[in-house]
Design a protein around this motif. Structure first.
Motif, PDB file in Angstrom:
ATOM      1  N   ASN A 201       0.872  -1.174   0.000  1.00  0.00           N
ATOM      2  CA  ASN A 201       0.000   0.000   0.000  1.00  0.00           C
ATOM      3  C   ASN A 201       0.907   1.221   0.000  1.00  0.00           C
ATOM      4  O   ASN A 201       1.645   1.460   0.961  1.00  0.00           O
ATOM      5  N   ILE A 202       0.869   2.005  -1.073  1.00  0.00           N
ATOM      6  CA  ILE A 202       1.809   3.124  -1.199  1.00  0.00           C
ATOM      7  C   ILE A 202       1.609   4.158  -0.101  1.00  0.00           C
ATOM      8  O   ILE A 202       2.556   4.843   0.306  1.00  0.00           O
ATOM      9  N   HIS A 203       0.410   4.254   0.456  1.00  0.00           N
ATOM     10  CA  HIS A 203       0.179   5.246   1.495  1.00  0.00           C
ATOM     11  C   HIS A 203       0.787   4.819   2.832  1.00  0.00           C
ATOM     12  O   HIS A 203       1.184   5.668   3.637  1.00  0.00           O
ATOM     13  N   TYR A 227      -3.209  12.541  -0.818  1.00  0.00           N
ATOM     14  CA  TYR A 227      -3.292  11.155  -1.266  1.00  0.00           C
ATOM     15  C   TYR A 227      -4.572  10.894  -2.068  1.00  0.00           C
ATOM     16  O   TYR A 227      -5.634  11.456  -1.763  1.00  0.00           O
ATOM     17  N   ASP A 228      -4.453  10.039  -3.051  1.00  0.00           N
ATOM     18  CA  ASP A 228      -5.606   9.503  -3.771  1.00  0.00           C
ATOM     19  C   ASP A 228      -5.908   8.131  -3.161  1.00  0.00           C
ATOM     20  O   ASP A 228      -5.202   7.156  -3.420  1.00  0.00           O
ATOM     21  N   ALA A 229      -6.969   8.075  -2.356  1.00  0.00           N
ATOM     22  CA  ALA A 229      -7.276   6.849  -1.611  1.00  0.00           C
ATOM     23  C   ALA A 229      -7.710   5.697  -2.510  1.00  0.00           C
ATOM     24  O   ALA A 229      -7.774   4.548  -2.054  1.00  0.00           O
ATOM     25  N   SER A 230      -8.003   5.974  -3.778  1.00  0.00           N
ATOM     26  CA  SER A 230      -8.474   4.912  -4.680  1.00  0.00           C
ATOM     27  C   SER A 230      -7.344   4.063  -5.256  1.00  0.00           C
ATOM     28  O   SER A 230      -7.603   3.062  -5.931  1.00  0.00           O
ATOM     29  N   ARG A 282       2.441  13.441  -2.625  1.00  0.00           N
ATOM     30  CA  ARG A 282       1.214  13.438  -3.417  1.00  0.00           C
ATOM     31  C   ARG A 282       1.131  12.146  -4.240  1.00  0.00           C
ATOM     32  O   ARG A 282       2.100  11.767  -4.900  1.00  0.00           O
ATOM     33  N   THR A 283      -0.018  11.465  -4.169  1.00  0.00           N
ATOM     34  CA  THR A 283      -0.201  10.250  -4.971  1.00  0.00           C
ATOM     35  C   THR A 283      -1.362  10.448  -5.940  1.00  0.00           C
ATOM     36  O   THR A 283      -2.389  11.032  -5.584  1.00  0.00           O
ATOM     37  N   ARG A 284      -1.186   9.946  -7.141  1.00  0.00           N
ATOM     38  CA  ARG A 284      -2.209   9.997  -8.169  1.00  0.00           C
ATOM     39  C   ARG A 284      -2.136   8.727  -9.010  1.00  0.00           C
ATOM     40  O   ARG A 284      -1.137   7.999  -8.969  1.00  0.00           O
ATOM     41  N   VAL A 285      -3.186   8.485  -9.794  1.00  0.00           N
ATOM     42  CA  VAL A 285      -3.186   7.393 -10.769  1.00  0.00           C
ATOM     43  C   VAL A 285      -2.973   7.993 -12.149  1.00  0.00           C
ATOM     44  O   VAL A 285      -3.694   8.908 -12.557  1.00  0.00           O
ATOM     45  N   ALA A 286      -1.954   7.523 -12.858  1.00  0.00           N
ATOM     46  CA  ALA A 286      -1.718   7.928 -14.245  1.00  0.00           C
ATOM     47  C   ALA A 286      -2.264   6.834 -15.165  1.00  0.00           C
ATOM     48  O   ALA A 286      -2.163   5.645 -14.841  1.00  0.00           O
ATOM     49  N   ARG A 287      -2.818   7.237 -16.272  1.00  0.00           N
ATOM     50  CA  ARG A 287      -3.423   6.282 -17.206  1.00  0.00           C
ATOM     51  C   ARG A 287      -2.681   6.272 -18.530  1.00  0.00           C
ATOM     52  O   ARG A 287      -2.208   7.301 -18.992  1.00  0.00           O
ATOM     53  N   GLN A 288      -2.640   5.071 -19.127  1.00  0.00           N
ATOM     54  CA  GLN A 288      -1.997   4.863 -20.427  1.00  0.00           C
ATOM     55  C   GLN A 288      -0.574   5.423 -20.415  1.00  0.00           C
ATOM     56  O   GLN A 288      -0.225   6.338 -21.154  1.00  0.00           O
ATOM     57  N   VAL A 359      10.474  18.760  -7.722  1.00  0.00           N
ATOM     58  CA  VAL A 359       9.545  17.636  -7.707  1.00  0.00           C
ATOM     59  C   VAL A 359      10.250  16.396  -8.235  1.00  0.00           C
ATOM     60  O   VAL A 359      10.767  16.398  -9.361  1.00  0.00           O
ATOM     61  N   PHE A 360      10.280  15.350  -7.413  1.00  0.00           N
ATOM     62  CA  PHE A 360      10.699  14.036  -7.873  1.00  0.00           C
ATOM     63  C   PHE A 360       9.432  13.218  -8.104  1.00  0.00           C
ATOM     64  O   PHE A 360       8.586  13.127  -7.213  1.00  0.00           O
ATOM     65  N   LYS A 361       9.309  12.665  -9.304  1.00  0.00           N
ATOM     66  CA  LYS A 361       8.107  11.896  -9.658  1.00  0.00           C
ATOM     67  C   LYS A 361       8.478  10.433  -9.861  1.00  0.00           C
ATOM     68  O   LYS A 361       9.306  10.111 -10.702  1.00  0.00           O
ATOM     69  N   ILE A 362       7.881   9.571  -9.046  1.00  0.00           N
ATOM     70  CA  ILE A 362       8.084   8.121  -9.168  1.00  0.00           C
ATOM     71  C   ILE A 362       6.868   7.538  -9.892  1.00  0.00           C
ATOM     72  O   ILE A 362       5.731   7.792  -9.494  1.00  0.00           O
ATOM     73  N   LEU A 363       7.116   6.778 -10.928  1.00  0.00           N
ATOM     74  CA  LEU A 363       6.061   6.096 -11.678  1.00  0.00           C
ATOM     75  C   LEU A 363       6.275   4.594 -11.584  1.00  0.00           C
ATOM     76  O   LEU A 363       7.376   4.111 -11.890  1.00  0.00           O
ATOM     77  N   ILE A 364       5.251   3.851 -11.153  1.00  0.00           N
ATOM     78  CA  ILE A 364       5.325   2.399 -11.010  1.00  0.00           C
ATOM     79  C   ILE A 364       4.048   1.795 -11.598  1.00  0.00           C
ATOM     80  O   ILE A 364       2.953   2.267 -11.256  1.00  0.00           O
ATOM     81  N   PRO A 365       4.149   0.776 -12.447  1.00  0.00           N
ATOM     82  CA  PRO A 365       2.931   0.168 -13.022  1.00  0.00           C
ATOM     83  C   PRO A 365       2.024  -0.400 -11.942  1.00  0.00           C
ATOM     84  O   PRO A 365       2.482  -0.947 -10.938  1.00  0.00           O
ATOM     85  N   LEU A 366       0.715  -0.279 -12.163  1.00  0.00           N
ATOM     86  CA  LEU A 366      -0.293  -0.853 -11.265  1.00  0.00           C
ATOM     87  C   LEU A 366      -1.012  -1.997 -11.968  1.00  0.00           C
ATOM     88  O   LEU A 366      -1.097  -2.024 -13.203  1.00  0.00           O
ATOM     89  N   PRO A 367      -1.552  -2.947 -11.197  1.00  0.00           N
ATOM     90  CA  PRO A 367      -2.245  -4.074 -11.814  1.00  0.00           C
ATOM     91  C   PRO A 367      -3.559  -3.618 -12.473  1.00  0.00           C
ATOM     92  O   PRO A 367      -4.142  -2.636 -12.091  1.00  0.00           O
TER      93      PRO A 367
END
Length: 367
Positions: A201-203, A227-230, A282-288, A359-367
């Motif tokens: 859980n990233i949070h 945080y984006d709780a979703s 800060r957490t978000r969901v990135a798409r495509q 700003v350091f931005k970490i991107l990790i694939p999600l299922p």
């Protein structure tokens, strides 16, 4: 031709824009990426000519005829695309025109130049990171072997000498050998540590880092949680991710706590002492999202942002290289280890820094 249309359906899975066109530029098929970026429906695209959507159509028109007549197998060039609605900024693209097995049809691939630059940079960064890891690992092993002998010899010498002054010298040797040993251990840490995969859980990761940072700086530093709780859990190594985020956060707090260089007016230094320092998680969901050449439907986007002085310009392009530090006395390993741990999760780290905002931005694939 129906076989061509059926096969073209697979191109909807691509992040790049693809069109199947006739030799005159008439659009026969377009994938969803082209439809989305152009801002018009697929049906409208297929009632028009791709040539009409290019700011300077001459080169595209000539290239389509050359490829269709089999005079060249493929061709590449840069162009500007018109977009809808009218008046939108033109889109710079890299155009690749290829032959197909279907008579009278040419395949056109359009890659947004900004995306192409980012992909090239990611590939170079990944290759450099791999080379650096091998270099560091080999160098660490070469240092480690004689280091044990030096320390052992100093210990034996300390047992023989009676002079207090000479004993102090042997203790200096032992102390420095231990310091180098600790550095070598840190260099080898990513290669020794097993990758413990579990649900993450990233949070929970962010909260662990937040508690450690606030324990070190209980006053003068505001840690903002956005945080984006979703965001779903994903498979990964929790401890590695905590270490990666912590290394970045600690770099930020050290910059926020640092004093201004002499004879300069640096308003972003020493912000913790002034009480206006801020660190944002800060957490978000990135798409495509595309990592390297692989496309992922969803990805975690974690921002670690501070209002400090920024990364020094002379090392901005080298901050992930081993032993590069913008701080006097720094080991230059924190960001290298962070990058290694994130790459082990198929992810990437990017940095955008100006005085007053890094700003350091970490991107990790999600299922």
């Amino acid at each position: 031709m129906s076989a061509a249309f059926a096969a073209f359906a697979a191109f909807d899975q691509l992040a790049t824009m693809v069109a199947l066109v006739g030799s005159d530029g008439r659009c026969l098929q377009a994938n969803s990426a082209l439809e989305n970026l152009m801002g018009i429906s697929r049906r409208t695209l297929m009632r028009s000519s791709l040539v009409d959507w290019v700011a300077d159509p001459t080169q595209l028109r000539e290239t389509l005829h050359l490829v269709a007549r089999n005079e060249v197998a493929t061709s590449r060039f840069d162009a500007l695309l018109h977009r809808q609605p009218a008046g939108s900024a033109e889109l710079p693209v890299h155009v690749i025109v290829n032959q197909t097995d279907w008579p009278g049809c040419v395949l056109v691939e359009l890659i947004v130049i900004e995306q192409q630059i980012r992909l090239d940079r990611e590939e170079r960064t990944h290759g450099l990171a791999q080379a650096n890891k091998e270099l560091v690992r080999n160098l660490a092993h070469e240092i480690k072997n004689p280091l044990g002998g030096i320390r052992g010899a100093a210990q034996l010498l300390a047992m023989e000498v009676t002079s207090k002054e000479l004993t102090e010298y042997t203790q200096v040797i032992i102390h420095e050998a231990d310091r180098l040993q600790a550095l070598v251990d840190r260099l080898l840490a990513p290669h020794r540590r097993p990758h413990v995969v579990a649900d993450v859980n990233i949070h929970e990761v962010c909260e662990r880092v937040r508690s450690l940072i606030q324990a070190e700086f209980p006053r003068g530093l505001e840690v903002v949680r956005d945080y984006d709780a979703s965001i779903p859990e994903f498979r990964g190594d929790r401890e590695q991710l905590i270490q990666a985020v912590l290394n970045i956060a600690q770099n930020a707090t050290q910059a926020l706590a640092g004093s201004a260089p002499p004879d300069t007016d640096a308003p972003f230094h020493g912000r913790i002492a002034r009480g206006d320092a801020q660190l944002v998680l800060r957490t978000r969901v990135a798409r495509q999202v595309t990592f390297g050449r692989q496309r992922f439907r969803l990805a975690l986007e974690l921002h670690i942002e501070d209002n400090g002085p920024g990364v020094p310009e002379d090392i901005r392009d080298r901050i992930f290289h081993p032993l590069v530090s913008g701080r006097e006395g720094g080991s230059g390993l924190g960001l290298t280890l962070a990058q290694t741990f994130v790459q082990q999760h198929q992810g990437t780290i990017e940095c955008d820094s100006v005085p007053g905002r890094t700003v350091f931005k970490i991107l990790i694939p999600l299922p």
